[in-house]
Design a protein around this motif. Structure first.
Motif, PDB file in Angstrom:
ATOM      1  N   LEU A   7       0.853  -1.181   0.000  1.00 35.64           N
ATOM      2  CA  LEU A   7       0.000   0.000   0.000  1.00 35.64           C
ATOM      3  C   LEU A   7       0.892   1.235   0.000  1.00 35.64           C
ATOM      4  O   LEU A   7       1.973   1.232   0.598  1.00 35.64           O
ATOM      5  CB  LEU A   7      -0.921   0.024   1.213  1.00 35.64           C
ATOM      6  N   VAL A   8       0.427   2.290  -0.652  1.00 33.02           N
ATOM      7  CA  VAL A   8       1.230   3.495  -0.849  1.00 33.02           C
ATOM      8  C   VAL A   8       0.581   4.678  -0.146  1.00 33.02           C
ATOM      9  O   VAL A   8      -0.643   4.781  -0.082  1.00 33.02           O
ATOM     10  CB  VAL A   8       1.385   3.793  -2.358  1.00 33.02           C
ATOM     11  N   PRO A  24       0.253  -3.193   6.387  1.00 28.15           N
ATOM     12  CA  PRO A  24       0.797  -1.970   5.798  1.00 28.15           C
ATOM     13  C   PRO A  24       0.081  -0.703   6.266  1.00 28.15           C
ATOM     14  O   PRO A  24       0.695   0.362   6.341  1.00 28.15           O
ATOM     15  CB  PRO A  24       0.619  -2.188   4.294  1.00 28.15           C
ATOM     16  N   ALA A  25      -1.200  -0.802   6.599  1.00 26.97           N
ATOM     17  CA  ALA A  25      -1.929   0.391   7.031  1.00 26.97           C
ATOM     18  C   ALA A  25      -1.325   0.967   8.305  1.00 26.97           C
ATOM     19  O   ALA A  25      -1.196   2.196   8.454  1.00 26.97           O
ATOM     20  CB  ALA A  25      -3.398   0.043   7.244  1.00 26.97           C
ATOM     21  N   ALA A  38       0.479   4.621   8.682  1.00 29.54           N
ATOM     22  CA  ALA A  38       0.035   5.590   9.688  1.00 29.54           C
ATOM     23  C   ALA A  38       1.232   6.148  10.457  1.00 29.54           C
ATOM     24  O   ALA A  38       1.314   7.360  10.718  1.00 29.54           O
ATOM     25  CB  ALA A  38      -0.958   4.925  10.640  1.00 29.54           C
ATOM     26  N   ALA A  39       2.167   5.266  10.814  1.00 30.88           N
ATOM     27  CA  ALA A  39       3.347   5.713  11.545  1.00 30.88           C
ATOM     28  C   ALA A  39       4.199   6.653  10.700  1.00 30.88           C
ATOM     29  O   ALA A  39       4.680   7.688  11.176  1.00 30.88           O
ATOM     30  CB  ALA A  39       4.164   4.506  11.994  1.00 30.88           C
ATOM     31  N   ALA A  77      -3.242   5.461   0.413  1.00 30.01           N
ATOM     32  CA  ALA A  77      -4.104   4.777  -0.553  1.00 30.01           C
ATOM     33  C   ALA A  77      -4.995   3.783   0.183  1.00 30.01           C
ATOM     34  O   ALA A  77      -4.600   3.184   1.186  1.00 30.01           O
ATOM     35  CB  ALA A  77      -3.259   4.052  -1.590  1.00 30.01           C
ATOM     36  N   GLU A  78      -6.200   3.604  -0.334  1.00 29.13           N
ATOM     37  CA  GLU A  78      -7.152   2.701   0.321  1.00 29.13           C
ATOM     38  C   GLU A  78      -7.014   1.266  -0.152  1.00 29.13           C
ATOM     39  O   GLU A  78      -7.415   0.340   0.555  1.00 29.13           O
ATOM     40  CB  GLU A  78      -8.584   3.194   0.078  1.00 29.13           C
ATOM     41  N   ASP A  79      -6.465   1.087  -1.353  1.00 31.21           N
ATOM     42  CA  ASP A  79      -6.367  -0.276  -1.866  1.00 31.21           C
ATOM     43  C   ASP A  79      -5.229  -0.370  -2.873  1.00 31.21           C
ATOM     44  O   ASP A  79      -4.537   0.613  -3.162  1.00 31.21           O
ATOM     45  CB  ASP A  79      -7.692  -0.708  -2.513  1.00 31.21           C
TER      46      ASP A  79
END
Length: 468
Positions: A233-234, A298-299, A303-304, A320-322
């Motif tokens: 995830l980006v 990855p989320a 966040a960190a 990005a959400e997906d």
């Protein structure tokens, strides 16, 4: 035009060379039509002279490559190895009267071994083709240059290519376990291993990686593979200055985070991508930082890192959400060099790598150079590596602008060395940076490297005029 013994036009030198080559090569493997051979004269670099090849040979087997090198040695004819010619330093440029040895027809994946986690390939295999093939076995070949849909593994090995994932996974050199190499006199030598470990003798495999075809012709490679990671995830973070974005990079790396990707695009690059592809990137930003994680959560990692970006002064942080949204952001980064080329029609792409701690100084210095020479210079960077790609946009039909482009390029190179960096992180030396290589290595370093060249290529017929 496919050459035959009877129909091909020839002068005495080319005719003799062609006849000798055809003694063990099929007619379709040897080209002498000047209009066709001229199309093999150069790679994608600017300001790099290219000569006129005598013939172009497209072998399909190791034995055919050996035959070419035996004839070249006997007749003292220079040989210029080529892959897809997507390089940016002139390393694949022809020299007058040479044999261009194009390896694109040697394009077989010979083995994919999930237990040993290796792939055995010929040099003409396209990077993306290999990546997709190993994915089917749950494996991953990390090096992914921006030209991965076109560039060959042999070319990647020749220039020690990198890519977007290097911050976590490293460059091509980390994945080449062993090589089969045809030497200048036609002998076949195997280096390295297919085992996970091995320290038998000097590391000749690593010596060939990045040698730009000046020591031998790679005809087979044993490549290390990794287990395929989870989908990454980006995150995109906007900054009001390039310095703030570079500060975020320092905080991320200092904090012990291991992103799978950490890329930077300056405002010039963002605008160029929007103009080319209408991607809706935020043109109000001075720098856009892309961070990605391919971990199991990855989320949480994003966040960190997002918090660190905000602490460094990010004006907006958008995860990005997906996977689809992530890929869209990565596509914008991959379009950077193509988009910058469209700004003026011609680009001169630098490849200066500096310590991460000096990345902000590098970008601010490039801004000063652009202002000094009244040029558009966009920067995209593998920020997690400190590897910058300052791209000078200019009109090649304007002599004064071309002169300023070349002078600005040299000034950027000097800045990189001043900041403790290197003249090339992944593009290689070729023709473009020979003078600068000598400055970086120093006289003793140059002497030792020339000694290595002489040991492998005593007649100096392998890619002459490149690197040293």
């Amino acid at each position: 035009m496919i050459m035959s013994r009877i129909e091909a036009p020839r002068d005495e030198v080319t005719g003799n060379l062609a006849d000798r080559l055809l003694s063990s090569l099929p007619a379709e493997a040897v080209l002498i039509d000047p209009d066709i051979t001229a199309s093999y004269a150069n790679d994608m670099a600017s300001f790099c002279e290219a000569g006129t090849p005598a013939v172009v040979v497209l072998p399909r087997t190791v034995e055919q490559v050996q035959h070419v090198m035996r004839i070249a040695t006997e007749l003292r004819v220079p040989v210029v190895p080529q892959g897809a010619r997507t390089g940016l330093s002139g390393a694949a440029n022809a020299s007058d009267g040479c044999i261009v040895l194009s390896l694109v027809k040697m394009d077989r994946i010979l083995e994919i071994n999930p237990v040993d986690r290796i792939a055995v390939v010929e040099p003409g295999v396209i990077n993306a083709t290999l990546s997709r093939a190993v994915n089917e076995h749950g494996l991953y070949y990390p090096p992914d240059p921006s030209s991965w849909e076109m560039c060959t593994i042999g070319g990647n090995i020749g220039t020690a290519s990198g890519g977007l994932c290097c911050v976590k996974y490293g460059v091509t050199a980390e994945y080449v376990l062993g090589l089969d190499v045809v030497l200048a006199d036609g002998r076949l030598m195997s280096t390295g291993r297919r085992t996970a470990k091995g320290v038998a003798g000097y590391d000749l495999t690593r010596l060939f990686v990045g040698s730009e075809g000046s020591l031998g012709i790679v005809v087979r490679a044993i490549l290390a593979l990794k287990p395929q990671p989870p989908q990454q995830l980006v995150l995109a973070a906007e900054f009001g200055s390039a310095r703030a974005a570079c500060d975020a990079v320092v905080r991320i790396m200092e904090g012990g985070h291991v992103p799978s990707l950490l890329e930077l695009m300056d405002r010039t690059t963002v605008k160029a991508v929007n103009d080319l592809a209408h991607m809706g990137l935020p043109e109000t930003t001075e720098a856009l930082l892309l961070a990605a994680f391919d971990t199991h959560d990855p989320a949480a990692d994003l966040a960190a890192v997002g918090a660190l970006c905000e602490a460094a002064g990010a004006t907006q942080v958008v995860p990005a959400e997906d996977a689809a949204e992530s890929e869209l952001l990565l596509q914008a980064r991959r379009l950077s060099l193509t988009a910058l080329e469209a700004v003026k029609g011609t680009t001169m792409i630098d490849d200066v790598c500096v310590p991460r701690s000096r990345l902000g100084d590098m970008l601010e210095g490039i801004e000063r150079v652009a202002e000094k020479y009244s040029l558009t210079i966009g920067v995209c960077a593998h920020a997690g590596d400190g590897n910058t790609h300052p791209t000078v946009c200019f009109d090649a039909d304007d002599p004064d602008e071309s002169r300023r482009a070349r002078e600005s390029f040299d000034e950027i190179m000097a800045l990189g060395l001043e900041l403790g960096g290197t003249i090339t992180g992944e593009h290689g030396v070729g023709v473009l940076k020979k003078e600068w290589l000598a400055r970086e290595l120093g006289p003793v370093g140059v002497e030792m490297q020339r000694g290595i060249k002489a040991a492998f290529d005593p007649l100096g017929i392998l890619n002459p005029g490149k690197v040293l």
